[in-house]
Design a protein around this motif. Structure first.
Motif, PDB file in Angstrom:
ATOM      1  N   PRO A  48      28.610 -26.582  49.851  1.00 12.23           N
ATOM      2  CA  PRO A  48      27.188 -26.288  49.588  1.00 12.23           C
ATOM      3  C   PRO A  48      26.336 -27.529  49.372  1.00 12.23           C
ATOM      4  O   PRO A  48      26.765 -28.510  48.774  1.00 12.23           O
ATOM      5  N   ILE A  49      25.123 -27.464  49.901  1.00 14.45           N
ATOM      6  CA  ILE A  49      24.086 -28.482  49.702  1.00 14.45           C
ATOM      7  C   ILE A  49      22.891 -27.787  49.075  1.00 14.45           C
ATOM      8  O   ILE A  49      22.409 -26.767  49.584  1.00 14.45           O
ATOM      9  N   LEU A  50      22.428 -28.304  47.968  1.00 14.76           N
ATOM     10  CA  LEU A  50      21.285 -27.719  47.270  1.00 14.76           C
ATOM     11  C   LEU A  50      20.002 -28.429  47.693  1.00 14.76           C
ATOM     12  O   LEU A  50      19.941 -29.656  47.700  1.00 14.76           O
ATOM     13  N   HIS A  51      18.967 -27.655  48.027  1.00 10.91           N
ATOM     14  CA  HIS A  51      17.637 -28.196  48.317  1.00 10.91           C
ATOM     15  C   HIS A  51      16.736 -27.912  47.115  1.00 10.91           C
ATOM     16  O   HIS A  51      16.678 -26.768  46.638  1.00 10.91           O
ATOM     17  N   HIS A  52      16.063 -28.921  46.649  1.00 12.15           N
ATOM     18  CA  HIS A  52      15.135 -28.735  45.530  1.00 12.15           C
ATOM     19  C   HIS A  52      13.778 -29.327  45.862  1.00 12.15           C
ATOM     20  O   HIS A  52      13.663 -30.491  46.235  1.00 12.15           O
ATOM     21  N   ARG A  53      12.751 -28.487  45.751  1.00 13.47           N
ATOM     22  CA  ARG A  53      11.357 -28.930  45.902  1.00 13.47           C
ATOM     23  C   ARG A  53      10.712 -28.888  44.525  1.00 13.47           C
ATOM     24  O   ARG A  53      10.633 -27.820  43.908  1.00 13.47           O
ATOM     25  N   GLY A  54      10.257 -30.051  44.024  1.00 13.72           N
ATOM     26  CA  GLY A  54       9.585 -30.084  42.733  1.00 13.72           C
ATOM     27  C   GLY A  54       8.279 -29.323  42.784  1.00 13.72           C
ATOM     28  O   GLY A  54       7.602 -29.285  43.816  1.00 13.72           O
ATOM     29  N   GLU A  55       7.909 -28.703  41.676  1.00 20.16           N
ATOM     30  CA  GLU A  55       6.723 -27.849  41.679  1.00 20.16           C
ATOM     31  C   GLU A  55       5.434 -28.615  41.958  1.00 20.16           C
ATOM     32  O   GLU A  55       4.477 -28.044  42.491  1.00 20.16           O
ATOM     33  N   HIS A  56       5.384 -29.913  41.642  1.00 20.12           N
ATOM     34  CA  HIS A  56       4.155 -30.674  41.838  1.00 20.12           C
ATOM     35  C   HIS A  56       4.077 -31.337  43.211  1.00 20.12           C
ATOM     36  O   HIS A  56       3.009 -31.768  43.640  1.00 20.12           O
ATOM     37  N   LEU A  57       5.205 -31.440  43.909  1.00 20.81           N
ATOM     38  CA  LEU A  57       5.224 -32.096  45.217  1.00 20.81           C
ATOM     39  C   LEU A  57       5.896 -31.215  46.267  1.00 20.81           C
ATOM     40  O   LEU A  57       6.526 -31.708  47.197  1.00 20.81           O
ATOM     41  N   ALA A  58       5.740 -29.917  46.120  1.00 21.92           N
ATOM     42  CA  ALA A  58       6.426 -28.981  47.010  1.00 21.92           C
ATOM     43  C   ALA A  58       6.030 -29.151  48.466  1.00 21.92           C
ATOM     44  O   ALA A  58       6.815 -28.865  49.368  1.00 21.92           O
ATOM     45  N   ASP A  59       4.800 -29.631  48.709  1.00 23.94           N
ATOM     46  CA  ASP A  59       4.325 -29.763  50.083  1.00 23.94           C
ATOM     47  C   ASP A  59       4.568 -31.145  50.678  1.00 23.94           C
ATOM     48  O   ASP A  59       4.207 -31.393  51.829  1.00 23.94           O
ATOM     49  N   SER A  60       5.182 -32.044  49.916  1.00 26.19           N
ATOM     50  CA  SER A  60       5.333 -33.404  50.438  1.00 26.19           C
ATOM     51  C   SER A  60       6.710 -34.020  50.200  1.00 26.19           C
ATOM     52  O   SER A  60       6.991 -35.089  50.732  1.00 26.19           O
ATOM     53  N   SER A  61       7.574 -33.367  49.434  1.00 30.07           N
ATOM     54  CA  SER A  61       8.849 -33.991  49.108  1.00 30.07           C
ATOM     55  C   SER A  61       9.932 -32.947  48.875  1.00 30.07           C
ATOM     56  O   SER A  61       9.664 -31.847  48.376  1.00 30.07           O
ATOM     57  N   CYS A  62      11.152 -33.300  49.258  1.00 26.79           N
ATOM     58  CA  CYS A  62      12.298 -32.424  49.007  1.00 26.79           C
ATOM     59  C   CYS A  62      13.544 -33.279  48.867  1.00 26.79           C
ATOM     60  O   CYS A  62      13.667 -34.322  49.513  1.00 26.79           O
ATOM     61  N   ARG A  63      14.478 -32.856  48.008  1.00 25.61           N
ATOM     62  CA  ARG A  63      15.741 -33.548  47.855  1.00 25.61           C
ATOM     63  C   ARG A  63      16.890 -32.629  48.272  1.00 25.61           C
ATOM     64  O   ARG A  63      16.880 -31.429  48.002  1.00 25.61           O
ATOM     65  N   ALA A  64      17.859 -33.224  48.957  1.00 24.81           N
ATOM     66  CA  ALA A  64      19.080 -32.521  49.331  1.00 24.81           C
ATOM     67  C   ALA A  64      20.218 -33.111  48.513  1.00 24.81           C
ATOM     68  O   ALA A  64      20.355 -34.337  48.436  1.00 24.81           O
ATOM     69  N   LEU A  65      21.034 -32.266  47.905  1.00 26.90           N
ATOM     70  CA  LEU A  65      22.013 -32.716  46.926  1.00 26.90           C
ATOM     71  C   LEU A  65      23.400 -32.150  47.215  1.00 26.90           C
ATOM     72  O   LEU A  65      23.531 -30.999  47.638  1.00 26.90           O
ATOM     73  N   ILE A  66      24.413 -32.960  46.963  1.00 27.20           N
ATOM     74  CA  ILE A  66      25.790 -32.507  47.084  1.00 27.20           C
ATOM     75  C   ILE A  66      26.592 -33.100  45.932  1.00 27.20           C
ATOM     76  O   ILE A  66      26.374 -34.251  45.530  1.00 27.20           O
ATOM     77  N   GLU A  67      27.495 -32.318  45.370  1.00 28.38           N
ATOM     78  CA  GLU A  67      28.289 -32.772  44.232  1.00 28.38           C
ATOM     79  C   GLU A  67      29.520 -33.532  44.705  1.00 28.38           C
ATOM     80  O   GLU A  67      30.210 -33.116  45.646  1.00 28.38           O
ATOM     81  N   THR A  68      29.787 -34.644  44.046  1.00 31.96           N
ATOM     82  CA  THR A  68      30.996 -35.421  44.294  1.00 31.96           C
ATOM     83  C   THR A  68      31.728 -35.591  42.966  1.00 31.96           C
ATOM     84  O   THR A  68      31.193 -35.258  41.901  1.00 31.96           O
ATOM     85  N   GLU A  69      32.924 -36.137  43.021  1.00 36.11           N
ATOM     86  CA  GLU A  69      33.705 -36.332  41.798  1.00 36.11           C
ATOM     87  C   GLU A  69      33.099 -37.388  40.880  1.00 36.11           C
ATOM     88  O   GLU A  69      33.509 -37.505  39.718  1.00 36.11           O
ATOM     89  N   ARG A  70      32.109 -38.132  41.379  1.00 33.60           N
ATOM     90  CA  ARG A  70      31.425 -39.142  40.566  1.00 33.60           C
ATOM     91  C   ARG A  70      29.945 -38.832  40.394  1.00 33.60           C
ATOM     92  O   ARG A  70      29.128 -39.709  40.205  1.00 33.60           O
ATOM     93  N   GLY A  71      29.613 -37.554  40.429  1.00 32.71           N
ATOM     94  CA  GLY A  71      28.225 -37.162  40.226  1.00 32.71           C
ATOM     95  C   GLY A  71      27.606 -36.602  41.498  1.00 32.71           C
ATOM     96  O   GLY A  71      28.272 -36.426  42.518  1.00 32.71           O
ATOM     97  N   THR A  72      26.312 -36.339  41.429  1.00 31.83           N
ATOM     98  CA  THR A  72      25.598 -35.735  42.543  1.00 31.83           C
ATOM     99  C   THR A  72      24.953 -36.813  43.408  1.00 31.83           C
ATOM    100  O   THR A  72      24.239 -37.676  42.905  1.00 31.83           O
TER     101      THR A  72
END
Length: 239
Positions: free
Chosen positions: A176-200
């Protein structure tokens, strides 16, 4: 002469956008950390700043003077045999005394980044080096936009508690890859995240094409594409 001036202006703008992304990321890091840490159990110890890169967004009230020069050394066409540079994917415990947060900006070789199409790494002096946040100019077709890399000691559950919207993607192997759009920059920025054994491990795509209704790139798609590219390159180098 006009061509040279235009090229100089483009370089200046590039530095400005990279600086805006980096400095604003550092400026809201404490607030993000407080949001996540405040919602955790009071029995859990609070991680120290050097091991606690909170999720990052970006704002526009920043100056470019605090960024370092480019650290891209992969311009001579040579590639070192550096093998795998991304920790194994999986769950982690940031409260484990042996936990060491992964810092992609400091641990990914420039040659590896160049293979992924990332050149001219910019790291905010001091805070950026400590927290491992860096930025790169996006491809010309993206207009005024940047990529960012970040390593975080927060897992998916922690990111879900940050105000904004959540969506999901996955690697070819189904991780799984999590997509997060911050509420203040939803129209201009997004982060894609994946968990590893040393953090995200996170990739961020942020555009500065404010008000451009014809902008065709989806920020989460671009962030996820970069993350998958890094993961696939790492698998190739591992073998």
């Amino acid at each position: 002469m006009s061509v040279d001036l235009s090229a100089s202006k483009k370089r200046t703008l590039r530095k400005l956008y990279l600086a805006l992304a980096l400095i604003s990321a550092a400026s809201i890091q404490t607030a993000c950390s407080a949001t996540i840490s405040g919602s955790e159990s009071t029995s859990a110890s609070t991680p120290d700043a050097a091991n606690d890169a909170a999720p990052v967004d970006a704002a526009t009230d920043a100056s470019p003077v605090a960024t370092t020069a480019s650290t891209d050394h992969a311009t001579d066409g040579t590639t070192d045999d550096f093998g795998s540079v991304i920790p194994p994917l999986g769950a982690f415990d940031r409260l484990d005394p042996d936990f060491i947060r992964y810092q992609p900006c400091l641990e990914m070789p420039d040659e590896f980044l160049a293979e992924a199409g990332l050149h001219g790494k910019e790291i905010l002096e001091g805070v950026g080096e400590m927290d491992g946040v860096c930025a790169f100019a996006a491809k010309p077709e993206h207009g005024q936009a940047v990529y960012k890399l970040v390593g975080s000691s927060f897992d998916f559950e922690a990111y879900k508690r940050i105000p904004g919207s959540i969506a999901w993607d996955e690697t070819r192997q189904g991780t799984p890859i999590l997509h997060h759009r911050g509420e203040h920059l939803a129209d201009s920025s997004c982060r894609a995240l994946i968990e590893t054994e040393r953090g995200t491990l996170g990739t961020v795509f942020q555009s500065f094409e404010y008000g451009n209704e014809s902008y065709q790139y989806d920020h989460c798609d671009e962030a996820s594409l970069l993350l998958k590219t890094l993961l696939e390159l790492d698998q190739e180098n591992e073998h």
